[in-house]
Design an enzyme around this catalytic site. Structure first.
Site, PDB file in Angstrom:
ATOM      1  N   PRO A  17      20.911   1.586  -3.261  1.00  0.00           N
ATOM      2  CG  PRO A  17      20.201   2.032  -5.416  1.00  0.00           C
ATOM      3  CD  PRO A  17      21.019   1.062  -4.629  1.00  0.00           C
ATOM      4  NE  ARG A  25      12.760   3.706  -0.232  1.00  0.00           N
ATOM      5  CZ  ARG A  25      13.368   2.864  -1.071  1.00  0.00           C
ATOM      6  NH1 ARG A  25      14.506   2.291  -0.737  1.00  0.00           N
ATOM      7  NH2 ARG A  25      12.830   2.598  -2.251  1.00  0.00           N
ATOM      8  CE1 TYR A  30      11.350  -0.910  -0.087  1.00  0.00           C
ATOM      9  CE2 TYR A  30      10.102   1.142  -0.052  1.00  0.00           C
ATOM     10  CZ  TYR A  30      10.736   0.132  -0.757  1.00  0.00           C
ATOM     11  OH  TYR A  30      10.748   0.167  -2.131  1.00  0.00           O
ATOM     12  CB  ALA A  84      16.087   0.945  -7.895  1.00  0.00           C
ATOM     13  CG  HIS A 107      14.439  -7.625  -2.834  1.00  0.00           C
ATOM     14  ND1 HIS A 107      15.074  -6.543  -3.392  1.00  0.00           N
ATOM     15  CD2 HIS A 107      14.785  -8.701  -3.583  1.00  0.00           C
ATOM     16  CE1 HIS A 107      15.768  -6.955  -4.439  1.00  0.00           C
ATOM     17  NE2 HIS A 107      15.616  -8.260  -4.570  1.00  0.00           N
ATOM     18  NE  ARG A 114       6.750  -2.166  -3.842  1.00  0.00           N
ATOM     19  CZ  ARG A 114       7.795  -1.421  -3.487  1.00  0.00           C
ATOM     20  NH1 ARG A 114       8.885  -1.983  -3.006  1.00  0.00           N
ATOM     21  NH2 ARG A 114       7.733  -0.106  -3.595  1.00  0.00           N
TER      22      ARG A 114
HETATM   23  C1  DQA Z   1      13.799  -3.154  -2.458  1.00  0.00           C
HETATM   24  C2  DQA Z   1      12.762  -3.253  -3.580  1.00  0.00           C
HETATM   25  C3  DQA Z   1      13.176  -2.437  -4.795  1.00  0.00           C
HETATM   26  O1  DQA Z   1      12.211  -2.567  -5.830  1.00  0.00           O
HETATM   27  C4  DQA Z   1      13.289  -0.979  -4.419  1.00  0.00           C
HETATM   28  O2  DQA Z   1      13.743  -0.226  -5.516  1.00  0.00           O
HETATM   29  C5  DQA Z   1      14.103  -0.728  -3.203  1.00  0.00           C
HETATM   30  C6  DQA Z   1      14.113  -1.697  -2.118  1.00  0.00           C
HETATM   31  C7  DQA Z   1      13.325  -3.835  -1.159  1.00  0.00           C
HETATM   32  O3  DQA Z   1      14.147  -4.008  -0.284  1.00  0.00           O
HETATM   33  O4  DQA Z   1      12.148  -4.188  -1.048  1.00  0.00           O
HETATM   34  O5  DQA Z   1      14.728   0.326  -3.075  1.00  0.00           O
HETATM   35  O6  DQA Z   1      14.977  -3.799  -2.874  1.00  0.00           O
END
Ligand code: DQA
Length: 157
Positions: A17, A25, A30, A84, A107, A114
């Site tokens: 998601p 974002r 990201y 998430a 990720h 974080r």
């Molecule tokens: C994520 C890290 C997660 O905590 C976050 O909710 C995301 C992206 C990442 O790629 O760093 O949506 O998975």
């Protein structure tokens, strides 16, 4: 082992998601790539690795789970960013566990530097590897890791 022997390896990439909103974002976590641009890099990497790739992004847990179920007999392995859901979805964890093909968790950001809630991954223990904090390279390295793992597995069978 490849599901169709002598065929090229088939890799599934699953984005969870809010990853459809990449580009809007926080770039600190990201990067600046949109999902389309990230997917372009994933396709280029697949070409270099000589594997075929299928890419999906879903905002719902159900679609992620159904896709894992469906693809388990079609794909040889999965690279997933559960986003998430990583932090609380036991349902996705169970799906990863039951499909019995190797899954690499990735990720973009470093989830260990974080908020506290992001430090927990309920999916990581059923994955063969976890890569984080390397922005788009987390996916590319994840693909490489998965392909090497599958090639080794093929050799031993
Ligand atoms: C994520 C890290 C997660 O905590 C976050 O909710 C995301 C992206 C990442 O790629 O760093 O949506 O998975």
């Amino acid at each position: 082992m490849s599901h169709q022997s002598n065929d090229i390896l088939k890799i599934l990439i699953l984005h969870g998601p809010n990853l459809d909103m990449l580009g809007s974002r926080d770039p600190k976590f990201y990067g600046r790539l949109t999902l389309d641009k990230l997917n372009k890099k994933i396709r280029e990497k697949a070409k270099k690795l000589n594997v075929s790739v299928k890419i999906h992004q879903f905002n719902s847990e159900e679609k992620i789970i159904k896709t894992l179920h469906r693809q388990r007999k079609i794909c040889d392995g999965v690279v997933i960013n559960p986003a998430a859901f990583t932090h609380y979805s036991y349902a996705i964890r169970d799906a990863i566990e039951l499909i019995k093909i190797p899954v690499v968790e990735v990720h973009l950001s470093n989830i260990y530097e974080r908020e506290d809630f992001r430090e927990i991954s309920v999916t990581k223990d059923v994955c063969i590897h976890q890569i984080y904090g390397k922005k788009e390279n987390s996916y590319l390295e994840g693909m490489e890791y998965l392909v090497n793992y599958l090639l080794k597995e093929n050799k031993n069978n």
